[in-house]
Enzyme design. Structure first.
Site, short mmCIF file in Angstrom:
data_model
loop_
_atom_site.label_atom_id
_atom_site.label_comp_id
_atom_site.label_asym_id
_atom_site.label_seq_id
_atom_site.Cartn_x
_atom_site.Cartn_y
_atom_site.Cartn_z
N CYS A 126 0.83 -1.23 0.00
CA CYS A 126 0.00 0.00 0.00
C CYS A 126 0.86 1.27 0.00
CB CYS A 126 -0.95 0.00 1.19
SG CYS A 126 -1.95 -1.48 1.27
N HIS A 139 -3.21 7.09 2.18
CA HIS A 139 -3.65 5.78 1.70
C HIS A 139 -5.04 5.50 2.27
CE1 HIS A 139 -4.05 1.63 0.90
NE2 HIS A 139 -3.77 1.23 2.12
N ASN A 186 -10.19 -0.32 0.10
CA ASN A 186 -8.73 -0.19 0.10
C ASN A 186 -8.19 -0.80 -1.20
OD1 ASN A 186 -5.99 -0.45 0.48
ND2 ASN A 186 -6.15 -1.26 2.57
N1 ACO Z 1 -18.40 -8.38 9.82
C1 ACO Z 1 -18.90 -8.58 11.03
N2 ACO Z 1 -18.15 -8.83 12.10
C2 ACO Z 1 -16.81 -8.90 11.94
C3 ACO Z 1 -16.22 -8.71 10.67
C4 ACO Z 1 -17.06 -8.44 9.59
N3 ACO Z 1 -16.60 -8.23 8.35
N4 ACO Z 1 -14.88 -8.81 10.81
C5 ACO Z 1 -14.65 -9.06 12.12
N5 ACO Z 1 -15.81 -9.12 12.78
C6 ACO Z 1 -16.01 -9.36 14.21
C7 ACO Z 1 -14.90 -10.15 14.84
O1 ACO Z 1 -15.08 -11.52 14.65
C8 ACO Z 1 -14.99 -9.74 16.29
O2 ACO Z 1 -16.03 -10.46 16.88
P1 ACO Z 1 -15.90 -10.97 18.40
O3 ACO Z 1 -15.79 -9.73 19.21
O4 ACO Z 1 -17.17 -11.72 18.60
O5 ACO Z 1 -14.67 -11.80 18.43
C9 ACO Z 1 -15.43 -8.28 16.19
O6 ACO Z 1 -15.98 -8.10 14.89
C10 ACO Z 1 -14.31 -7.30 16.40
O7 ACO Z 1 -13.20 -7.70 15.59
P2 ACO Z 1 -11.85 -6.89 15.61
O8 ACO Z 1 -10.89 -7.53 14.68
O9 ACO Z 1 -11.45 -6.67 17.02
O10 ACO Z 1 -12.36 -5.52 14.99
P3 ACO Z 1 -11.60 -4.16 14.91
O11 ACO Z 1 -12.35 -3.11 15.60
O12 ACO Z 1 -10.13 -4.29 15.21
O13 ACO Z 1 -11.73 -3.84 13.36
C11 ACO Z 1 -10.44 -3.84 11.36
C12 ACO Z 1 -11.11 -4.70 12.41
C13 ACO Z 1 -11.48 -3.00 10.64
C14 ACO Z 1 -9.73 -4.73 10.34
C15 ACO Z 1 -9.43 -2.91 12.06
O14 ACO Z 1 -8.56 -3.65 12.88
C16 ACO Z 1 -8.62 -2.12 11.10
O15 ACO Z 1 -9.11 -1.26 10.42
N6 ACO Z 1 -7.30 -2.35 11.05
C17 ACO Z 1 -6.46 -1.65 10.14
C18 ACO Z 1 -6.13 -2.56 9.09
C19 ACO Z 1 -6.34 -2.02 7.72
O16 ACO Z 1 -6.98 -1.05 7.45
N7 ACO Z 1 -5.74 -2.77 6.86
C20 ACO Z 1 -5.81 -2.49 5.49
C21 ACO Z 1 -4.62 -3.05 4.86
S1 ACO Z 1 -3.22 -2.41 5.55
C22 ACO Z 1 -3.03 -1.03 4.93
O17 ACO Z 1 -3.56 -0.76 3.92
C23 ACO Z 1 -2.21 -0.17 5.70
#
Ligand code: ACO
Length: 334
Positions: free
Chosen positions: A128, A261, A291
């Site tokens: 990215c 990004h 993304n």
């Molecule tokens: N739909 C519904 N529920 C979901 C989904 C989904 N798509 N995905 C995860 N969940 C659930 C999980 O199972 C978890 O459930 P639980 O509490 O019962 O175990 C709950 O939602 C919370 O999951 P987390 O992983 O803790 O959610 P979080 O708030 O961390 O959000 C996310 C996840 C959006 C991926 C976040 O961590 C994030 O944005 N990280 C940054 C990563 C990113 O943007 N990466 C892109 C690529 S890297 C880059 O480009 C830099």
């Protein structure tokens, strides 16, 4: 000798034109949720919007490859710059989803664009952060007089490497391409750049498959520790912006638009707050594109140029962050 050294040093790299392309197949969160539900995977528009800001993404159809998207974006950027294939003397494609193991997507694209006079063409792989890496390389080659006009493209077909059984990653990404034509200019231009990588964090965001003996070894779909990536991204994006500003002798107040990004709206809002930029100063396309990795910054740039928000003379901070871990910033006058 001195005159030549002087003329080389006074060269700047300026964006002469921008272009972008999204494949026509658009999936809203509801469309994607319905598709995933058929495989027993549960998600919802509410969850995706609340955690990421994403409302829709575009996916390629079968048979469409990275260089197809790159070609459309490149043609639009060349048209905006008023140049043709014969004017391009450097071609760089930033991608992590190339058409083939080799040759490079840039070489394949060069053939499609009809750039036939032997201009160098190569890919940059920094996930990215690929577009800011590629811009920095092109800027260096232009300022040293090696190239006069470069086509720099970020293009991705991330839908090809998603695991549609993993709801924590497959809802986040989309396909697309963005491009800029850069040219040597006596006026700025790119004011400063700042690139970094830290290979200790390979495991938090990777696609670990490889090809050996005609077989795919390992898992060729994207793996991510979302929370680790989130924390790292928020930290390094502020540092890179400040380092680029320092190098240019500028401050937060000297940013007209931030083009980060487009990974997650919460990461972007956090960076904007740290740089004391209001919401109207941040270009956001993650809601409509998801993304798109290396394509996300040039897609957002082209969107804001074409809708008239970004005008000549505006000072832009472009920022990438991604797998590797890699990150960087390019500060420029449009
Ligand atoms: N739909 C519904 N529920 C979901 C989904 C989904 N798509 N995905 C995860 N969940 C659930 C999980 O199972 C978890 O459930 P639980 O509490 O019962 O175990 C709950 O939602 C919370 O999951 P987390 O992983 O803790 O959610 P979080 O708030 O961390 O959000 C996310 C996840 C959006 C991926 C976040 O961590 C994030 O944005 N990280 C940054 C990563 C990113 O943007 N990466 C892109 C690529 S890297 C880059 O480009 C830099």
């Amino acid at each position: 000798m001195n005159a030549m050294a002087h003329s080389v040093q006074s060269l700047h790299t300026r964006i002469a034109g921008t272009g972008s392309y999204l494949p026509p197949r658009r999936l809203s969160n509801a469309d994607l949720a319905a598709q995933l539900a058929q495989q027993g995977i549960e998600t919802s528009d509410d969850w995706i919007v609340e955690r990421t800001g994403i409302r829709a993404r575009h996916f390629v159809d079968d048979g469409v490859v990275c260089s197809d998207l790159a070609e459309q974006a490149a043609r639009r950027a060349m048209e905006a710059a008023g140049v043709g294939p014969q004017d391009i003397d450097l071609l760089i494609v930033a991608t992590s989803t190339p058409d083939m193991v080799f040759p490079s997507t840039a070489a394949i694209l060069q053939g499609k664009l009809g750039i036939t006079h032997g201009a160098p063409a190569f890919d940059v792989q920094a996930v990215c952060s690929g577009f800011v890496y590629a811009l920095t390389v092109a800027d260096s080659l232009i300022r040293t007089g090696t190239a006069r006009r470069a086509l720099v493209i970020g293009a991705e077909v991330f839908s090809r490497i998603l695991d549609f059984k993993d709801r924590t990653t497959c809802v986040l990404f989309g396909d697309g391409a963005g491009a800029v034509v850069l040219e040597a200019s006596e006026k700025p231009g790119i004011l400063s750049t700042d690139l970094h990588a830290d290979g200790r964090h390979v495991g938090i965001l990777c696609t670990p498959g490889t090809v050996s003996g005609g077989q795919v070894l390992g898992d060729p779909t994207l793996k991510m520790d979302g929370q680790a990536v989130f924390k790292m991204a928020v930290k390094v994006l502020e540092e890179a912006a400040r380092a680029a500003l320092d190098k240019a002798g500028a401050t937060d107040a000297d940013i007209d638009f931030l083009i980060p990004h487009q990974a997650n709206i919460r990461i972007m809002q956090s960076t904007a707050r740290k740089l004391k930029l209001g919401e109207d100063r941040v270009i956001v396309t993650v809601d409509q594109h998801g993304n798109t990795s290396a394509a996300s910054i040039p897609l957002a740039l082209d969107t804001a140029v074409r809708d008239g928000r970004i005008q000549r003379g505006h000072r832009l901070m472009l920022e990438g962050v991604g797998g590797g871990f890699t990150w960087g910033a390019v500060y420029l006058v449009y």
